[in-house]
Write a protein that holds these residues in place. Structure first.
Motif, short mmCIF file in Angstrom:
data_model
loop_
_atom_site.label_atom_id
_atom_site.label_comp_id
_atom_site.label_asym_id
_atom_site.label_seq_id
_atom_site.Cartn_x
_atom_site.Cartn_y
_atom_site.Cartn_z
N GLY A 46 -11.76 67.26 57.46
CA GLY A 46 -12.27 67.22 56.08
C GLY A 46 -11.25 67.62 55.04
O GLY A 46 -11.23 67.07 53.93
N ASN A 47 -10.40 68.60 55.36
CA ASN A 47 -9.44 69.08 54.36
C ASN A 47 -8.00 68.65 54.65
O ASN A 47 -7.06 69.27 54.15
CB ASN A 47 -9.45 70.61 54.29
CG ASN A 47 -10.69 71.14 53.60
OD1 ASN A 47 -11.66 71.49 54.25
ND2 ASN A 47 -10.68 71.17 52.28
N ALA A 48 -7.84 67.58 55.44
CA ALA A 48 -6.49 67.24 55.90
C ALA A 48 -5.51 66.94 54.76
O ALA A 48 -5.45 65.82 54.25
CB ALA A 48 -6.56 66.04 56.85
N GLU B 41 1.23 81.22 53.09
CA GLU B 41 -0.16 81.58 52.79
C GLU B 41 -0.30 81.88 51.30
O GLU B 41 0.52 82.60 50.74
CB GLU B 41 -0.57 82.83 53.60
CG GLU B 41 -0.61 82.62 55.11
CD GLU B 41 -1.72 81.66 55.56
OE1 GLU B 41 -2.68 81.45 54.80
OE2 GLU B 41 -1.60 81.11 56.68
N LYS B 42 -1.34 81.33 50.67
CA LYS B 42 -1.45 81.47 49.22
C LYS B 42 -2.51 82.48 48.76
O LYS B 42 -2.81 82.58 47.58
CB LYS B 42 -1.74 80.09 48.60
CG LYS B 42 -0.70 79.02 48.92
CD LYS B 42 0.55 79.19 48.10
CE LYS B 42 1.77 78.40 48.54
NZ LYS B 42 1.64 77.06 49.01
N GLY B 43 -3.13 83.18 49.70
CA GLY B 43 -4.04 84.27 49.30
C GLY B 43 -5.51 83.88 49.26
O GLY B 43 -5.89 82.71 49.29
N LYS C 91 -7.89 84.22 46.90
CA LYS C 91 -8.49 83.54 45.74
C LYS C 91 -8.34 82.02 45.90
O LYS C 91 -9.27 81.25 45.64
CB LYS C 91 -7.78 84.03 44.47
CG LYS C 91 -8.49 83.62 43.21
CD LYS C 91 -7.94 84.35 42.00
CE LYS C 91 -8.40 83.62 40.75
NZ LYS C 91 -7.33 83.45 39.78
N HIS C 92 -7.16 81.63 46.34
CA HIS C 92 -6.86 80.22 46.55
C HIS C 92 -7.82 79.62 47.60
O HIS C 92 -8.36 78.53 47.42
CB HIS C 92 -5.40 80.13 47.02
CG HIS C 92 -4.93 78.78 47.42
ND1 HIS C 92 -4.75 77.76 46.52
CD2 HIS C 92 -4.63 78.27 48.64
CE1 HIS C 92 -4.35 76.68 47.18
NE2 HIS C 92 -4.27 76.96 48.45
N ILE C 93 -8.05 80.37 48.68
CA ILE C 93 -8.95 79.91 49.76
C ILE C 93 -10.37 79.73 49.20
O ILE C 93 -11.04 78.74 49.46
CB ILE C 93 -8.97 80.95 50.92
CG1 ILE C 93 -7.59 81.09 51.54
CG2 ILE C 93 -10.02 80.64 51.96
CD1 ILE C 93 -7.17 79.93 52.40
N1 GDD Z 1 2.71 68.25 42.31
C1 GDD Z 1 1.93 69.30 42.54
N2 GDD Z 1 1.11 69.72 41.53
N3 GDD Z 1 1.93 69.93 43.74
C2 GDD Z 1 1.12 71.00 43.91
C3 GDD Z 1 0.28 71.48 42.90
C4 GDD Z 1 0.29 70.81 41.62
O1 GDD Z 1 -0.39 71.19 40.66
N4 GDD Z 1 -0.38 72.55 43.39
C5 GDD Z 1 0.04 72.72 44.67
N5 GDD Z 1 0.96 71.79 44.97
C6 GDD Z 1 1.68 71.60 46.25
C7 GDD Z 1 2.18 72.86 46.92
O2 GDD Z 1 3.46 73.25 46.46
C8 GDD Z 1 2.23 72.41 48.39
O3 GDD Z 1 3.40 71.68 48.67
C9 GDD Z 1 1.04 71.47 48.48
O4 GDD Z 1 0.74 71.04 47.16
C10 GDD Z 1 -0.20 72.17 49.07
O5 GDD Z 1 -0.51 73.28 48.29
P1 GDD Z 1 -0.78 74.73 48.92
O6 GDD Z 1 -1.05 75.65 47.80
O7 GDD Z 1 0.29 75.07 49.89
O8 GDD Z 1 -2.14 74.44 49.68
P2 GDD Z 1 -2.70 75.02 51.04
O9 GDD Z 1 -1.62 75.13 52.06
O10 GDD Z 1 -3.53 76.19 50.81
O11 GDD Z 1 -3.66 73.83 51.46
C11 GDD Z 1 -3.12 72.64 51.95
O12 GDD Z 1 -3.71 72.38 53.19
C12 GDD Z 1 -5.12 72.15 53.12
C13 GDD Z 1 -5.64 71.90 54.54
O13 GDD Z 1 -5.63 73.08 55.24
C14 GDD Z 1 -3.38 71.53 50.94
O14 GDD Z 1 -2.69 70.36 51.33
C15 GDD Z 1 -4.86 71.22 50.83
O15 GDD Z 1 -5.07 70.09 49.99
C16 GDD Z 1 -5.43 70.98 52.23
O16 GDD Z 1 -6.82 70.78 52.12
#
Ligand code: GDD
Length: 401
Positions: A245-247, A312-314, A316-318
């Motif tokens: 779902g969140n891939a 890991e982004k913390g 709040k992000h989750i």
């Molecule tokens: N261009 C752009 N603009 N990139 C962004 C933005 C934005 O506003 N916000 C975040 N990103 C980039 C990050 O730098 C990273 O490369 C990627 O998008 C994913 O963001 P993370 O903040 O690392 O997300 P995550 O690791 O918690 O979640 C990822 O995995 C999830 C599945 O477990 C994301 O890909 C989620 O969409 C996904 O559901």
């Protein structure tokens, strides 16, 4: 590559969801077997040449971005869409330097742009696609918004397949595998409308000073559960087929990208399913596209061999990701009162009493945008756009001859 053949396929209207397939070996020796598919490397390579990998990036360590860029197979094009800081430190300048150096050293095709570039906003405005613009006509913050820009750039390169890879991955070898897994999915597909979604085998965490190889993330577990409930309540047959779902790591054909609507920021991935179920599922109000209805939309879910180790982004992000993921399900046309009540139960700690999950912004399909015209508006105009073409292709063609 040796990959399991899906044991079952769940069909919902025009949408075919294949059960999870494991990668058995990244390299294989041509051994065929009724339960597994052998995909020769040459077949994968043919797909790689037609694939662009979009890397959305926002304020990640440049070491991580560098590793991810270097891991993408040479035959693919790379498109970096950055929303990194430019004020206090110009992080985008450093990212651009890495891109330039990578191209100088490898001759791989690579494009880059900053999401807040006024010329990017202008190109969307000129295309009549203002759904992702803010009041100053700049592209809004958001991962999905960056991905849409990336998809248009990929289309302007004439690519048939578009994949995504996050920039915060600590293990370049795993990113290389993700791209090969995308190619394997497209090798198995029979429809021009298909999508490959990855499920990481493990997502290791540090627990009491040791690595613990966790199988499921909290958000994914909930999103999968409610997407499956949405399907089950509509077909009246219980299913657990959705495991991706969140891939964030996924790829789709350019033809499918053309007909999809996209939800904002991190809700983009669960909304893929919601959109496809609502618009092409068995309860769709009308058949919008005869070609899609007759070809079918194929979804492959592949379990990677490599674990996923990322920044890991913390908490709040989750929480935000959980809220926006489940909101897409809550607002699906197919979501009945029972599923709504279950989603509200799940979200009770994140919502005030009586509060409903807000609806995410949804942006319509990009298929009618002329991607070449869009990119021409950036070339020679935009301060942040870089485009380095592949340099070694002629040598390769000569060798093939
Ligand atoms: N261009 C752009 N603009 N990139 C962004 C933005 C934005 O506003 N916000 C975040 N990103 C980039 C990050 O730098 C990273 O490369 C990627 O998008 C994913 O963001 P993370 O903040 O690392 O997300 P995550 O690791 O918690 O979640 C990822 O995995 C999830 C599945 O477990 C994301 O890909 C989620 O969409 C996904 O559901």
């Amino acid at each position: 590559m040796l990959i399991e053949i899906p044991r079952r396929t769940e069909i919902f209207g025009s949408v075919e969801i294949n059960e999870l397939q494991r990668v058995l070996k990244l390299d294989s020796g041509g051994f065929t077997n009724p339960r597994v598919k052998d995909i020769p490397f040459e077949e994968l390579k043919k797909v790689l040449r037609r694939l662009a990998i979009v890397i959305p990036v926002k304020d990640e360590s440049t070491q991580l971005l560098d590793g991810v860029l270097r891991s993408i197979p040479f035959d693919c094009s790379i498109i970096v869409v950055s929303n990194s800081e430019r004020d206090k430190h110009d992080l985008y300048k450093m990212e651009k330097d890495i891109i330039t150096k990578l191209h100088d050293l490898t001759q791989q095709e690579i494009l880059g742009i900053h999401q807040k570039d006024p010329d990017l906003g202008f190109a969307f405005y000129e295309a009549g696609y203002d759904y992702l613009l803010d009041k100053d006509n700049l592209v809004r913050d958001g991962k999905s918004e960056g991905m849409i820009a990336g998809m248009l750039l990929a289309k302007s390169l004439g690519k048939d397949f578009i994949g995504f890879a996050d920039a915060d991955n600590y293990v370049p070898g795993s990113v290389r595998e993700y791209v090969l897994d995308y190619a394997a999915g497209f090798c198995m597909s029979n429809s021009p409308y298909s999508m490959v979604r990855l499920h990481w085998r493990y997502k290791p965490k540090v627990v009491e000073d040791r690595l613990y190889f966790k199988r499921w993330g909290r958000v994914s577990e909930s999103t999968n559960k409610y997407l499956n409930l949405l399907l089950s309540t509509n077909t009246r047959f219980e299913t657990g087929v959705v495991l991706t779902g969140n891939a964030g790591e996924h790829a789709l054909t350019a033809k499918l990208a053309d007909i999809m609507s996209f939800s904002t920021d991190f809700s983009i991935e669960p909304y893929h399913f919601v959109y496809l179920f609502d618009v092409f599922g068995q309860k769709a109000k009308e058949i919008l596209d005869l070609d899609v209805a007759s070809s079918g939309i194929e979804i492959f879910q592949i379990e990677t061999l490599n674990p996923h180790i990322h920044e890991e982004k913390g908490e709040k992000h989750i929480k935000n990701m959980l809220l926006s993921s489940l909101s897409t399900i809550y607002h699906s046309d197919l979501c009945n009162d029972y599923v709504k009540s279950k989603v509200l139960d799940e979200l009770k700690e994140l919502l005030e009493t009586g509060e409903m999950p807000g609806e995410n912004i949804v942006m319509p399909p990009i298929g009618r945008i002329d991607a070449n015209k869009f990119t021409k508006l950036l070339e020679g105009q935009s301060e942040t756009f870089v485009k380095f073409e592949q340099g070694a292709i002629e040598r390769e063609v000569e060798n093939e001859e």
